[in-house]
Design an enzyme around this catalytic site. Structure first.
Site, PDB file in Angstrom:
ATOM      1  N   GLU A 117       3.728 118.936 -52.650  1.00  0.00           N
ATOM      2  CA  GLU A 117       4.488 118.531 -51.456  1.00  0.00           C
ATOM      3  C   GLU A 117       5.714 117.708 -51.836  1.00  0.00           C
ATOM      4  O   GLU A 117       6.314 117.075 -50.964  1.00  0.00           O
ATOM      5  CB  GLU A 117       3.608 117.738 -50.480  1.00  0.00           C
ATOM      6  CG  GLU A 117       2.347 118.431 -50.005  1.00  0.00           C
ATOM      7  CD  GLU A 117       2.575 119.642 -49.108  1.00  0.00           C
ATOM      8  OE1 GLU A 117       3.742 120.003 -48.888  1.00  0.00           O
ATOM      9  OE2 GLU A 117       1.573 120.224 -48.661  1.00  0.00           O
ATOM     10  N   HIS A 141       0.962 111.227 -47.466  1.00  0.00           N
ATOM     11  CA  HIS A 141       0.315 112.345 -46.784  1.00  0.00           C
ATOM     12  C   HIS A 141      -1.181 112.281 -47.067  1.00  0.00           C
ATOM     13  O   HIS A 141      -1.596 112.123 -48.218  1.00  0.00           O
ATOM     14  CB  HIS A 141       0.905 113.667 -47.283  1.00  0.00           C
ATOM     15  CG  HIS A 141       0.093 114.869 -46.916  1.00  0.00           C
ATOM     16  ND1 HIS A 141      -0.213 115.191 -45.604  1.00  0.00           N
ATOM     17  CD2 HIS A 141      -0.486 115.835 -47.671  1.00  0.00           C
ATOM     18  CE1 HIS A 141      -0.936 116.295 -45.585  1.00  0.00           C
ATOM     19  NE2 HIS A 141      -1.128 116.695 -46.830  1.00  0.00           N
ATOM     20  N   HIS A 143      -5.398 113.503 -45.368  1.00  0.00           N
ATOM     21  CA  HIS A 143      -6.162 114.459 -44.551  1.00  0.00           C
ATOM     22  C   HIS A 143      -7.225 113.718 -43.725  1.00  0.00           C
ATOM     23  O   HIS A 143      -8.416 113.902 -43.957  1.00  0.00           O
ATOM     24  CB  HIS A 143      -6.855 115.484 -45.465  1.00  0.00           C
ATOM     25  CG  HIS A 143      -5.941 116.369 -46.238  1.00  0.00           C
ATOM     26  ND1 HIS A 143      -6.382 117.241 -47.217  1.00  0.00           N
ATOM     27  CD2 HIS A 143      -4.591 116.548 -46.173  1.00  0.00           C
ATOM     28  CE1 HIS A 143      -5.363 117.901 -47.732  1.00  0.00           C
ATOM     29  NE2 HIS A 143      -4.269 117.501 -47.126  1.00  0.00           N
ATOM     30  N   GLU A 171      -3.426  98.385 -29.258  1.00  0.00           N
ATOM     31  CA  GLU A 171      -2.351  97.965 -30.160  1.00  0.00           C
ATOM     32  C   GLU A 171      -1.499  99.138 -30.666  1.00  0.00           C
ATOM     33  O   GLU A 171      -0.480  98.918 -31.331  1.00  0.00           O
ATOM     34  CB  GLU A 171      -2.935  97.196 -31.344  1.00  0.00           C
ATOM     35  CG  GLU A 171      -3.879  96.085 -30.897  1.00  0.00           C
ATOM     36  CD  GLU A 171      -3.398  94.669 -31.210  1.00  0.00           C
ATOM     37  OE1 GLU A 171      -2.820  94.495 -32.273  1.00  0.00           O
ATOM     38  OE2 GLU A 171      -3.625  93.771 -30.378  1.00  0.00           O
ATOM     39  N   HIS A 212      -4.155 120.262 -40.618  1.00  0.00           N
ATOM     40  CA  HIS A 212      -3.932 119.885 -42.023  1.00  0.00           C
ATOM     41  C   HIS A 212      -4.018 118.380 -42.259  1.00  0.00           C
ATOM     42  O   HIS A 212      -4.810 117.939 -43.087  1.00  0.00           O
ATOM     43  CB  HIS A 212      -2.569 120.446 -42.483  1.00  0.00           C
ATOM     44  CG  HIS A 212      -2.256 120.204 -43.916  1.00  0.00           C
ATOM     45  ND1 HIS A 212      -1.411 121.004 -44.647  1.00  0.00           N
ATOM     46  CD2 HIS A 212      -2.648 119.227 -44.779  1.00  0.00           C
ATOM     47  CE1 HIS A 212      -1.326 120.555 -45.882  1.00  0.00           C
ATOM     48  NE2 HIS A 212      -2.063 119.467 -45.985  1.00  0.00           N
TER      49      HIS A 212
END
Ligand code: 13P
Ligand code: ZN
Length: 274
Positions: A117, A141, A143, A171, A212
């Protein structure tokens, strides 16, 4: 004194371990990049490999990141192993003077390349650096399971996700007043998902990747990890409440969201409110 004694490496590795401990990084899932300051690069240079590895074309360009350096997780590397063997799991890469190619200067001692990525991270660093006057340094990133589960049952719009997440914990509107962007399902790891995410990250600091995971950005590890954590916690509450099968009797109303924003001095994305 070695590379791993540097404070920046310690803090980067701690974030990888924190993400693993949250259960967000099965196998090689997820990736983390950090844009180094000039001072941090200078402190690292004595530990760089004698011979830089060859330049690699990224397939995307970020002219405002020409000459910068990043720490990145390696593609196919497990967050679980980062703390145990950082030299095998991580790398430091240098970007060329056009913002098109990278080369590895440290790490990945057993071979490999930065995360698949990296084009997404790199392009999104470029967009977020521009959007934040240079403040953004971290792209993360992961999952997280509850947020991914939501992408099967909620319409895949920025508005639907932002509202559901804001209303799942008081919040949340304070932590991400801009809401979250939503990217439809796409093949991971290429220029297409990078560009689609960039479109969202021009105005959001978090983008959901349908079926994803989540992509977040921030100025430092605390704020960026905290954003991932807050969004996933909110998603967990949403999933828990909906899993009861019971009818929702009350929620945080739109005027209550406005009241939070007023008292905490944040600007909610008005078009997402009723
Ligand atoms: P990498 O192992 O290449 O970082 O890929 C993991 C991932 O989550 C892809 O989206
Ligand atoms: Zn992923």
């Amino acid at each position: 004194m070695g590379m791993l004694d540097l404070d920046i490496m310690k803090r980067y590795i701690r974030m990888c371990s924190d993400g693993w401990n949250q259960g967000w990084h099965e196998r090689n899932g997820g990736n983390l990049t950090y844009r180094l300051t000039d001072e941090e690069v200078a402190s690292m240079k004595p530990f760089f490999d004698a011979e830089p590895r060859p330049w690699v074309d990224m397939g995307v360009t970020g002219a405002n990141l020409a000459g910068s350096y990043f720490i990145s997780t390696g593609s196919g590397k497990f967050f679980r192993n980062v703390e145990l063997d950082p030299e095998d799991s991580l790398c430091v890469v240098e970007i060329d003077d056009k913002g098109q190619c990278y080369r590895i200067r440290w790490g990945l001692v057993n071979g490999g390349r930065p995360t698949s990525e990296f084009p997404s991270h790199f392009m999104n660093h470029s967009v977020r650096v521009a959007a934040t006057n240079g403040a953004c340094r971290v792209i993360y990133h992961a999952h997280p399971a509850n947020l991914i589960a939501m992408t099967y049952v909620l319409p895949l719009t920025d508005r639907d996700f932002s509202r559901a997440l804001w209303k799942s914990a008081t919040e949340c509107p304070v932590v991400f007043p801009g809401g979250v962007g939503v990217v439809p399902w796409m093949v991971p790891g290429g220029a297409d998902i990078a560009l689609a995410t960039c479109e969202k990250m021009k105005t959001f600091d978090a983008a959901v990747w349908a079926q994803h995971g989540l992509f977040v950005s921030g100025p430092d590890f605390d704020i960026t990890f905290g954003l991932m954590h807050t969004i996933e916690k909110s998603a967990q509450i949403w999933i828990l409440a909906h899993s009861t099968g019971l009818k929702e009797l009350q929620t945080i109303e739109d005027d209550s969201l406005r009241a939070i924003a007023r008292d905490f001095g944040v600007q909610l994305r008005e078009e997402f409110l009723d």
